[in-house]
Design an enzyme around this catalytic site. Structure first.
Site, short mmCIF file in Angstrom:
data_model
loop_
_atom_site.label_atom_id
_atom_site.label_comp_id
_atom_site.label_asym_id
_atom_site.label_seq_id
_atom_site.Cartn_x
_atom_site.Cartn_y
_atom_site.Cartn_z
N GLU A 25 -85.86 35.90 49.07
CA GLU A 25 -84.78 35.49 49.96
C GLU A 25 -84.82 36.34 51.23
O GLU A 25 -85.34 37.46 51.23
CB GLU A 25 -83.43 35.68 49.24
CG GLU A 25 -82.23 35.26 50.07
CD GLU A 25 -80.95 35.12 49.25
OE1 GLU A 25 -80.92 35.52 48.08
OE2 GLU A 25 -79.96 34.59 49.82
N ASN A 172 -77.78 25.51 47.01
CA ASN A 172 -77.83 26.66 46.10
C ASN A 172 -76.41 27.11 45.79
O ASN A 172 -75.58 27.24 46.71
CB ASN A 172 -78.57 27.82 46.77
CG ASN A 172 -78.39 29.13 46.01
OD1 ASN A 172 -78.96 29.31 44.94
ND2 ASN A 172 -77.57 30.04 46.53
N GLU A 173 -76.12 27.34 44.55
CA GLU A 173 -74.80 27.86 44.13
C GLU A 173 -73.68 27.18 44.92
O GLU A 173 -72.84 27.84 45.53
CB GLU A 173 -74.75 29.39 44.27
CG GLU A 173 -75.76 30.07 43.37
CD GLU A 173 -75.53 31.56 43.15
OE1 GLU A 173 -74.68 32.17 43.80
OE2 GLU A 173 -76.22 32.12 42.26
N TYR A 248 -77.25 36.53 35.87
CA TYR A 248 -77.69 37.91 36.08
C TYR A 248 -77.11 38.81 34.99
O TYR A 248 -75.95 38.63 34.58
CB TYR A 248 -77.20 38.42 37.44
CG TYR A 248 -77.98 37.84 38.61
CD1 TYR A 248 -79.20 38.37 38.97
CD2 TYR A 248 -77.48 36.76 39.34
CE1 TYR A 248 -79.93 37.85 40.04
CE2 TYR A 248 -78.20 36.23 40.41
CZ TYR A 248 -79.42 36.78 40.75
OH TYR A 248 -80.15 36.27 41.80
N GLU A 304 -82.64 31.84 39.13
CA GLU A 304 -82.24 33.22 39.44
C GLU A 304 -81.91 33.91 38.14
O GLU A 304 -80.95 33.54 37.46
CB GLU A 304 -81.06 33.25 40.41
CG GLU A 304 -81.44 32.82 41.81
CD GLU A 304 -80.33 33.01 42.84
OE1 GLU A 304 -79.49 33.93 42.69
OE2 GLU A 304 -80.31 32.23 43.80
N GLN A 353 -85.43 39.67 42.53
CA GLN A 353 -86.25 38.96 43.49
C GLN A 353 -87.59 39.69 43.58
O GLN A 353 -87.72 40.79 43.08
CB GLN A 353 -85.55 38.92 44.84
CG GLN A 353 -84.24 38.14 44.80
CD GLN A 353 -83.72 37.80 46.21
OE1 GLN A 353 -84.36 38.02 47.22
NE2 GLN A 353 -82.50 37.25 46.24
O1 AHR Z 1 -80.12 36.97 44.43
C1 AHR Z 1 -79.00 37.36 45.16
C2 AHR Z 1 -77.95 36.27 45.27
O2 AHR Z 1 -77.43 36.01 44.01
C3 AHR Z 1 -78.42 34.93 45.74
O3 AHR Z 1 -78.49 34.83 47.12
C4 AHR Z 1 -77.38 34.01 45.20
O4 AHR Z 1 -77.88 32.71 44.98
C5 AHR Z 1 -76.91 34.70 43.95
O5 AHR Z 1 -75.54 34.76 43.88
#
Ligand code: AHR
Length: 497
Positions: A25, A172-173, A248, A304, A353
């Site tokens: 990103e 995205n999101e 995450y 992600e 990432q």
């Molecule tokens: O990876 C960091 C961020 O986490 C991304 O930009 C977003 O899609 C997610 O919330």
């Protein structure tokens, strides 16, 4: 002693190489500095891409790269990133650190990076603040080879032939940074936007990715699928090829996530417990998907995933720069074993990432570069790409942990490639106890031809620019089909007849 039973006669699902994908990103030092330094940099580069980083990534056999975000994708206007660099618009990257984005890395540079890596392309479009026309024209710019304004513009900018866009994300999101939408609303927008993501090459179609849920938001999945599948011809499967899922591993909470390297054994188990949660998320979202799509035509794209800690002290909080320890090697080993086991539904995944941001495989500092413990796990696991999952199970595995936090001591996955070579990967989640493992196959005559291990002296062992090989791949000692798996380790074995 634990027995890992392998039924090599029972091939299950195909492990799509894209499960081992990455994400880059416009965030902190991921693209700029980490990957792209520009043609005039003193750091050795090819067309602006760091040679050291690209070489290391090629050894991972990176199958796919997602770009330009993330949250950045829904603020990105692709036309700002094409044409002569000195005329490209500058903007503030409001999401990530408030720094100036000069758009010197744009569509042409991304495609050049993927060319150098030899990987597939996953471009994420802008629904949150972009128009249908803007998205449609980007696809036309990248992929059309006939007569059209966008194809002509691409040619004027120096690229005669169209590129191949393998995957295109429609937002995205969008439940969060991508527009704070509700599922019905996004579902309707998805129907509209994706219509204009044209497939100019029916022989190599762009696969469309619909924005799926945040973690355990099962309501999003259900309402979204209801909206997209209703009044859609049955064979069009909601007009999507994949549905995304983002998750995450945050040890504590978003305000206080915890340090990447200073953690207790309790936090070790807490983190691994949260990594194991990926299994439940895939199963439960998968069950809802099965109701709409029992043939599993639509894949899950976990585009992600990774561990998210507090940033390293003294660094820009908006840059999400964190160290990477043996604990991250375990997070990667556990998660990839889960993806392999669910490869009937999970067809794509991106570690977040690639460089210098969150759970990276590479860290850089000026001209220096190091490979993280996570890198070494992905390197060992690369053999699973494009192989077939085999039926396998562990016998006599205990649970381990501290107080209420209990995790299985070992996790595993096994695959076989087209040459009949079997790859076994195992993770030992215990912070303190080793385990002896015996492999038991259905047929006799297999021998171990390669065996590697990632472990360390302490659970928080990590690589620094002063000591970059503290955690790396080493030989694993094997006697016949038996070996000792030390505490806190990830291993890979190859078996041949
Ligand atoms: O990876 C960091 C961020 O986490 C991304 O930009 C977003 O899609 C997610 O919330």
């Amino acid at each position: 002693m634990v027995t890992l039973k392998i039924n090599e006669r029972n091939k299950l699902s195909h492990i799509a190489p894209e499960i081992y994908g990455h994400f880059s990103e416009h965030l902190g030092r991921c693209i700029y500095e980490g990957i792209f330094v520009g043609e005039d940099s003193s750091i050795p580069n090819e067309n602006g891409m760091r040679t050291d980083v690209v070489t290391a990534l090629k050894a991972l056999q990176v199958p796919l790269l997602r770009w330009p975000g993330g949250c950045f994708a829904d603020e990105y206007h692709w036309q700002d990133g094409i044409g002569p660099k000195n005329t490209r618009k500058k903007m503030i990257n409001t999401h990530w650190g408030g720094v100036v984005e000069d758009n010197s890395f744009g569509t042409h540079e991304f495609m050049e990076l993927c060319r150098q890596l030899g990987c597939k392309t996953y471009v994420n479009g802008n629904v949150g603040s972009g128009t249908v026309r803007e998205m449609s024209e980007w696809v036309e710019y990248m992929t059309f080879d006939g007569v059209s304004p966008m194809a002509q513009l691409r040619q004027e900018n120096g690229h005669k032939d169209p590129w191949k866009v393998d995957y295109f994300g429609v937002g995205n999101e969008n439940w969060g940074c991508g527009g704070n939408m509700r599922p019905e609303y996004y579902g309707n927008l998805y129907r509209q936007y994706q219509t204009y993501v044209r497939n100019y090459h029916p022989d190599r179609p762009v696969q469309k990715i619909c924005c799926g849920p945040n973690v355990d938001d099962y309501e999003w999945t259900r309402i979204l699928l209801d909206t997209t599948f209703t009044r859609c011809p049955k064979d069009q499967h909601g007009q999507m090829d994949l549905l995304s899922l983002h998750y995450y591993v945050v040890p504590h909470n978003w305000e206080h996530k915890g340090s990447a390297t200073e953690f207790t054994p309790e936090e070790w188990y807490l983190t691994l417990h949260k990594a194991l949660y990926m299994d439940e998320l895939i199963r439960k979202h998968g069950q809802i998907m099965d109701e709409y799509d029992p043939e599993k035509a639509v894949g899950l794209s976990v585009d992600e995933w990774g561990a998210w800690y507090d940033v390293e002290p003294g660094t820009n909080p908006g840059f999400l720069y964190q160290q990477n320890s043996l604990r991250d090697a375990l997070v990667a080993g556990i998660t990839l074993n889960i993806f392999n086991k669910h490869s009937d539904r999970v067809r794509l995944a991106c570690l977040a990432q690639m460089v210098n941001v969150l759970q990276s495989v590479i860290l850089t500092e000026g001209e220096q570069m190091l490979l993280t413990p996570t890198y070494h796990v992905l390197h060992m696991y690369r053999y699973h790409q494009n192989a077939h999952l085999l039926e396998s199970s562990l016998e006599n595995v205990d649970f381990t942990g501290i107080d209420q936090i209990r995790v299985p001591k070992l996790t595993e996955s096994v695959s076989v490639d087209d040459q009949g070579i079997i790859t076994v990967t195992l993770a030992n989640l215990s912070a303190t106890e080793g385990e002896t493992v015996r492999l038991q196959l259905a047929q006799q005559g297999y021998r171990v031809t390669e065996a590697k291990i990632v472990s360390g002296e302490a659970i928080n062992s990590h690589n620094t620019f002063e000591a970059p090989e503290t955690v790396t791949e080493a030989q694993l000692k094997v006697e016949g089909l038996e070996f000792d798996l030390p505490a806190a380790s990830v291993v890979m074995l190859r078996l041949e007849k």
